[in-house]
Write an enzyme that holds these catalytic residues in place. Structure first.
Site, PDB file in Angstrom:
ATOM      1  N   SER A   1      65.031  18.870  50.141  1.00 44.94           N
ATOM      2  CA  SER A   1      64.592  18.941  51.538  1.00 44.94           C
ATOM      3  C   SER A   1      63.237  19.623  51.694  1.00 44.94           C
ATOM      4  O   SER A   1      62.584  19.469  52.727  1.00 44.94           O
ATOM      5  CB  SER A   1      65.630  19.673  52.394  1.00 44.94           C
ATOM      6  OG  SER A   1      65.851  20.978  51.902  1.00 44.94           O
TER       7      SER A   1
ATOM      8  N   ASP B   1      66.577  30.708  58.342  1.00 39.03           N
ATOM      9  CA  ASP B   1      66.006  29.825  57.330  1.00 39.03           C
ATOM     10  C   ASP B   1      64.646  30.365  56.912  1.00 39.03           C
ATOM     11  O   ASP B   1      63.653  30.226  57.626  1.00 39.03           O
ATOM     12  CB  ASP B   1      65.871  28.405  57.890  1.00 39.03           C
ATOM     13  CG  ASP B   1      65.373  27.408  56.844  1.00 39.03           C
ATOM     14  OD1 ASP B   1      65.004  27.841  55.734  1.00 39.03           O
ATOM     15  OD2 ASP B   1      65.342  26.196  57.144  1.00 39.03           O
TER      16      ASP B   1
ATOM     17  N   HIS C   1      62.732  26.769  54.131  1.00 41.03           N
ATOM     18  CA  HIS C   1      61.953  25.633  54.612  1.00 41.03           C
ATOM     19  C   HIS C   1      60.754  26.152  55.411  1.00 41.03           C
ATOM     20  O   HIS C   1      60.566  27.350  55.555  1.00 41.03           O
ATOM     21  CB  HIS C   1      62.829  24.714  55.466  1.00 41.03           C
ATOM     22  CG  HIS C   1      63.983  24.120  54.713  1.00 41.03           C
ATOM     23  ND1 HIS C   1      65.240  24.683  54.716  1.00 41.03           N
ATOM     24  CD2 HIS C   1      64.056  23.035  53.925  1.00 41.03           C
ATOM     25  CE1 HIS C   1      66.050  23.961  53.959  1.00 41.03           C
ATOM     26  NE2 HIS C   1      65.355  22.955  53.460  1.00 41.03           N
TER      27      HIS C   1
END
Length: 463
Positions: free
Chosen positions: A177, A428, A431
């Site tokens: 990702s 997070d 990312h």
């Protein structure tokens, strides 16, 4: 390979000093919180609930000088961090010789009011997990930083030129990702040169989400496609019969079953790193319910042929998997048609715990001023060693050092839509927000693609 000279693209990272001690610690404690990025071929569902993710210790703090600079915003182009100290400590077996051009990994972040290159409103392709501005993030400084190499005039990304470069071609991103992060960034950057947005569409009619793993966007006027294929490990996520039941394994000797979709690409950008630090990959074992009880037993995970290893060190497994990938590239990729890139590890910045135990990065709104206490990740070294053994030229997109400063660039609590982002204490810090740091990775990719020479560095191996 004694005495052989191998063309490997720009292995810039080998020139860097080991400065990522913190990143090495995070590898020992687990990696990124993933977000269900795949229905890729051969993919299986993780069996564990509590996959650890990386940590950055509490002792990483934004330098006081940054706060002072922030209070005096009249200084719009300010050096806040430098990668000058990333000069290599050679091991005597490998050297790099600079032929011409410059090393884009050495430089500094400068504040530039003309950034970002696009906005959340102008790009329809940012999925929820990366859409920090739409999800309620109020500060905007994280969008304003430009990477400036010290030895060359780094060109600003030009979407029209990039589209001309890839006209009639396939630009394909393959990986986890974090590569989807970079792929979405590329879509957004290119859209600024598109006159009719209706002439850009997903060929299967798919809307970008965390759940779908394969996409191909057609740019009609340029007859090109920008594609993404999920592959957490680049090798095959499989199952094997263990203790009378079929259990998940990782076939480190078999390429991902989706690899047929990668063939024929004109530009390939690979990555793999973060999933190798999940619990089962790091330990080489998978937790399994014990006969319906609440206790867990551990079963083996890495597989080669019909053998499931009782225990295999993760570094050994990672190297074997990359050799499998390298063998596939050497067999199936024609270097006269296809340029191959491999993006190395993009560091996470969890402070005060793991992703599921209170790790956070929300407080950071400016880059770090110093990363000198960090060591260079072992995974990067393994990648470099494998690339050097390949017959196919592979250019390393070295983003580890420059990204290490950007603790401010992660979604933190802004990876979810307003109204839901406070429903969990999970942040997070792996990312990246878009617009943001992955735009710089694509500027570096653009820089290399513009180069008339296939390689600006020649690597020598003396064994």
């Amino acid at each position: 390979m004694t005495g052989t000279i191998v063309e490997v693209g720009r292995l810039d990272i080998l020139d860097q000093k080991p400065v990522f001690k913190q990143i090495q610690r995070q590898e020992s404690e687990g990696e990124v919180v993933e977000d269900g990025d795949g229905d890729g071929d051969g993919e299986i569902e993780d069996v564990e609930e509590d996959t650890p993710a990386p940590t950055m210790e509490e002792d990483i703090e934004v330098d006081d000088k940054l706060e002072l600079l922030k209070e005096h915003k009249e200084v719009k182009m300010t050096k806040v961090s430098s990668a000058d100290e990333f000069k290599a400590q050679g091991d005597g077996k490998m050297e790099e010789k600079k032929m011409n051009g410059c090393d884009v990994t050495k430089g500094k972040w400068v504040y530039d009011e003309s950034y970002p290159l696009y906005t959340n409103g102008s790009c329809p392709f940012i999925d929820e997990g990366f859409n920090c501005g739409t999800n309620g993030r109020q500060d905007r400084d994280y969008m304003k930083w430009k990477w400036q190499p010290q030895d060359c005039d780094f060109p600003r990304f030009n979407a029209a030129k990039m589209l001309d470069l890839i006209s009639g071609k396939r630009l394909v991103f393959v990986g986890d990702s974090i590569n989807r992060n970079q792929w979405e960034s590329m879509l957004c950057m290119l859209m600024s040169a598109v006159k009719d947005p209706k002439k850009v569409y997903e060929t299967h009619g798919r809307r970008i989400t965390k759940e779908k793993g394969n996409y191909s966007f057609k740019f009609v006027d340029y007859k090109c496609t920008i594609e993404y294929y999920v592959s957490h490990f680049l090798v095959h996520e499989s199952k094997a019969r263990i203790r009378q039941k079929r259990r998940p394994t990782l076939r480190i000797d078999a390429i991902d079953h989706g690899s047929s979709k990668w063939k024929g690409a004109d530009i390939l950008v690979f990555n793999t790193a973060h999933w190798w630090s999940h619990f089962k990959t790091k330990a080489g074992l998978v937790p399994l319910s014990n006969c319906g009880s609440s206790s867990l037993v551990m079963i083996n995970y890495y597989q080669e042929g019909n053998q499931v290893h009782p225990k295999l060190d993760v570094s050994t497994a990672f190297r074997k998997a990359l050799m499998t990938w390298a063998g596939w590239v050497d067999r199936h990729i024609n270097p006269r048609k296809t340029r191959v890139f491999f993006r190395n590890l993009a560091p996470s910045h969890f402070r005060g715990g793991l992703w599921n135990s209170g790790g956070h990065c929300m407080e950071a709104t400016w880059p770090l001023n110093d990363t000198s206490g960090m060591e260079y990740p072992e995974k990067n070294r393994i990648v470099e060693e494998v690339i050097l053994q390949m017959k196919t030229p592979v250019m390393l997109l070295n983003v580890t050092g420059l990204s290490a400063y950007r603790i401010d660039g992660h979604p933190s609590i802004y990876g979810k839509k307003p109204g839901t982002r406070y429903s969990s204490n999970i942040q997070d810090c792996s990312h990246w927000c878009l617009p943001g740091v992955p735009d710089t990775w694509n500027e570096i990719l653009f820089f290399h693609l513009q180069s008339k020479e296939k390689s600006k560095y020649r690597s020598k191996i003396r064994l």
